[in-house]
Design an enzyme around this catalytic site. Structure first.
Site, PDB file in Angstrom:
ATOM      1  N   GLU A  60       0.819  -1.221   0.000  1.00  0.00           N
ATOM      2  CA  GLU A  60       0.000   0.000   0.000  1.00  0.00           C
ATOM      3  C   GLU A  60       0.849   1.266   0.000  1.00  0.00           C
ATOM      4  O   GLU A  60       0.517   2.247  -0.657  1.00  0.00           O
ATOM      5  CB  GLU A  60      -0.964  -0.002   1.190  1.00  0.00           C
ATOM      6  N   HIS A 129     -11.207  -5.721   8.269  1.00  0.00           N
ATOM      7  CA  HIS A 129     -12.033  -5.538   7.084  1.00  0.00           C
ATOM      8  C   HIS A 129     -13.272  -4.690   7.366  1.00  0.00           C
ATOM      9  O   HIS A 129     -14.183  -4.635   6.539  1.00  0.00           O
ATOM     10  CB  HIS A 129     -12.491  -6.896   6.528  1.00  0.00           C
TER      11      HIS A 129
END
Lengths: 324, 390
Positions: A60, A129
């Site tokens: 990322e 998540h």
């Protein structure tokens, strides 16, 4: 006008953005052939090519940092972070580099990039998540932070975010991806950083954004049956916050409840409460109340319904506000 | 017992990368510390003595710029200065391998490269004086801002190189149309996640970027052996591009190796890694005290490998320069010093209110309100200060 899910609306908005400007690029993990884990970019690589819809190595910080470099040369990268909890490895690049660039170049340069983050819980997911990371970004000067709550906003706001010359954190409420709604292609949208009154009311104002807008509208519908008139405002922009729309509403209702999935401490609700207090202290009948996720790490999914604000907790807060 | 690594740094049983440059276990050197030209099978410096004299001049000016920076900090004119002393050859040799169309991403120590790129000395000093955030014109000088977050610029450089690819500026038959990116990082930065991610992205996309690792042996107080168990250049093989170790105090070798890597990148052959083996003769910054962690014998040994002295010796021996040439150069350096000092003392900051104006390209009502509130607060003090002046 057409009816579509938020996922399809985002896809259509991204397609329009790619069409409108050849400098727009999509960059993220699994966004090519797969179309992203939520299929938001489905079909876009096929139509715009691998040079513009780019599958990234699985890192990322690398995605954010290289996008920054592409933006320095005039490209407009639209990054997909796969899940909210995965943005943190890229956090340094966002807050230390992206957010500060226009300022530290004394206004000479900017990095027009969008970081799309599916966020929030309520989908029964495993840990990392279901997070709501918005406060970190709102707290960082130099970033604009927006979130959509319905397909029409999704369609227009993603295009507005891509067109912005400043970096935008674009939060997508993943549990609303598959909710359908009208998308009005013909008329011009309201400004990106403007809040919207979703439902008019007179007794109190519910202030929400992203996934909680729908929950607040449900709460207002139930309250109406009990004879209470609740106004619901969709903030849409978390940074900057449209205080004009908020104060206009609360001047009338004199009571406000802020609702978000993110934890309470130093969240967006705290900021909204402080600002309403600063501006409307003498007018208000009760303190601004907050209905939020608890100050806990996001819990295991079997108990997330107790963690997340729901209609009952919202109406309980409305009761307390009205009883004040 | 585990098997040892192969001589080129690869694991047991593996074969070297197709690009034989990676396997080189030798440091590329073309000019010895004694000032003697030597041959290398893969690299040659192709310029003439006049060009070498030009490099000497730029190294001397870079050293003067640096000494002035350190002195200005000692006089309280700068808040901080990171000295480049000892790294003149690595900076000038690599900086001279960059063309106008190429892009450079520095750390915070590449003052010599900044000079080559035409960055005004005042813009450089302003960052360390606290009168700006280091805001020279990146696009005009094709030289990125100084980077304080260790290694963060390697990703920006890689992304910029990916943009060059998309702009069609590599691999063209007309060599002048091509461009590449040179990015500097230190031995300490080689441990950073961002740096390793930049290697991955650069290799994956075959981006036209050259990583110039300034191995000056020390990351503040930590020796380079704290960062890596193998020579840094050997890591490149694992990422999928060639790595070369060059004598970082040999300006001819640095220029030759960087020329090779940049041209390779411009032609579309992907990234390369250069480990410039050099030494930070001074402190990490003016706030550092190297006597606490390294021996004076070590510093003395490196002093004998001085990057400037060997070039002087060579050129004098070759009859390319004489004492008159050197005293002219001294005079030029003195003039530069005077210019640096007077420029520095004139630097002042814009007001804080200006920081609000450059927060966003598309300003928000929120930040404009914040600025106005700040200004009206300050305005309240003006009558008071006039009164107290009376």
């Amino acid at each position: 006008m057409s009816t579509m899910t938020m996922a399809k609306a985002l896809n259509a908005g991204l397609r329009r953005a790619l069409d409108a400007n050849p400098k727009v690029l999509l960059f993220g993990e699994d966004i090519g052939k797969l179309g992203g884990v939520f299929r938001i970019t489905e079909g876009l690589q096929k139509d715009f090519g691998e040079e513009r819809v780019i599958d990234a190595p699985l890192a990322e910080s690398g995605i954010i940092g290289t996008s920054f470099g592409m933006a320095m040369r005039g490209y407009r990268p639209v990054i997909e972070i796969q899940f909210d909890g995965f943005v943190y490895p890229g956090f340094d690049q966002i807050v230390s580099q992206v957010a500060k660039f226009h300022n530290r170049t004394n206004g000479r340069s900017s990095v027009p990039m969008v970081v799309r983050i599916p966020y929030g819980g309520g989908i029964g997911a495993i840990e990392h998540h279901s997070e709501s990371p918005e406060a970190y970004f709102v707290h960082t000067a130099g970033l604009k932070v927006v979130t959509c709550s319905n397909p029409n906003d999704a369609y227009w706001m993603i295009q507005q975010a891509v067109a912005s010359d400043d970096p935008v954190i674009f939060l997508e409420p993943k549990r609303r991806y598959h909710d359908k709604g009208e998308v009005v292609h013909e008329s011009k949208p309201i400004a990106l950083h403007q809040a919207r009154i979703v439902r008019g009311g007179t007794d109190a104002t519910l202030i929400a954004y992203g996934p909680m807008v729908k929950t607040c509208v449900e709460a207002a519908t139930i309250a109406e049956e009990e004879g209470r008139s609740l106004e619901v405002i969709d903030l849409r922009s978390l940074s900057p916050i449209d205080m004009v729309t908020l104060t206009h509403s609360v001047r009338r209702t004199r009571r406000a409840v802020v609702v978000h999935e993110d934890v309470r401490t130093l969240g967006v609700g705290a900021e909204v409460a402080a600002r309403l207090g600063e501006e409307l202290f003498y007018l208000m009948e009760s303190p601004v109340l907050r209905v939020t996720g608890h100050d806990l790490p996001y819990p295991n999914s079997r108990v997330e319904s107790d963690f997340l604000p729901d209609v009952d907790r919202i109406l309980d807060a409305v009761d307390r506000s009205l009883a004040y | 017992m585990s098997q040892p690594l192969q001589p080129w740094g690869g694991p047991p049983g593996a074969t070297p990368h197709a690009d034989a440059m990676t396997a080189s276990d030798e440091m590329v050197q073309l000019l010895t510390p004694e000032g003697r030209r030597v041959e290398h099978p893969d690299f040659a410096f192709t310029g003439d003595d006049a060009e070498i004299a030009g490099l000497l001049r730029e190294m001397v000016l870079a050293r003067r710029l640096d000494l002035e920076g350190t002195s200005l900090q000692r006089q309280g004119e700068l808040g901080l200065w990171p000295p480049l002393l000892g790294q003149e050859a690595a900076q000038i040799g690599s900086g001279r391998a960059v063309r106008d169309a190429d892009m450079v991403f520095p750390t915070y120590r590449e003052h010599g490269v900044a000079m080559l790129r035409g960055v005004p000395v005042g813009d450089m000093l302003a960052l360390f004086r606290g009168t700006s955030m280091g805001d020279w014109d990146i696009d005009e000088h094709r030289f990125g801002q100084y980077q304080i977050i260790i290694g963060a610029q390697t990703l920006h450089a890689t992304g910029y190189a990916m943009a060059l690819q998309r702009d069609g500026l590599i691999g063209n038959p007309e060599p002048d149309r091509n461009a590449a990116v040179l990015v500097y990082h230190g031995d300490g930065a080689s441990s950073q996640g961002d740096v390793n991610e930049s290697y991955v992205f650069a290799a994956s996309f075959q981006a036209p970027v050259v990583f110039f690792c300034m191995n000056n042996q020390w990351a503040i107080s930590e020796p380079s052996t704290r960062q890596s168990r193998i020579p840094l250049y050997q890591r490149a093989w694992g990422y999928g591009f060639p790595g070369v170790r060059v004598d970082g105090n040999d300006v001819l070798a640095v220029k030759a190796v960087t020329d090779w890597a940049m041209e390779r990148a411009r032609q579309g052959q992907g990234p390369a890694f250069i480990e410039a083996f050099t030494y930070r003769m001074g402190a990490h910054t003016t706030s550092d005290d190297p006597t606490k962690y390294r021996l004076s014998e070590e510093t003395e040994a490196w002093r004998r490998k001085d990057p400037i002295e060997r070039v002087k010796t060579y050129l004098l021996d070759a009859g390319a320069i004489d004492d008159g040439w050197l005293s002219d150069l001294d005079a030029e350096a003195d003039a530069l010093g005077e210019h640096i000092r007077s420029t520095c003392r004139q630097l002042d900051s814009e007001s804080l209110a200006h920081r609000f104006d450059v927060l966003f390209r598309e300003p928000t009502a929120e930040s404009e309100d914040d600025r106005d509130a700040h200004l009206s607060y300050l305005a309240r003090f003006e009558p008071l200060s006039e009164e107290s002046a009376r």
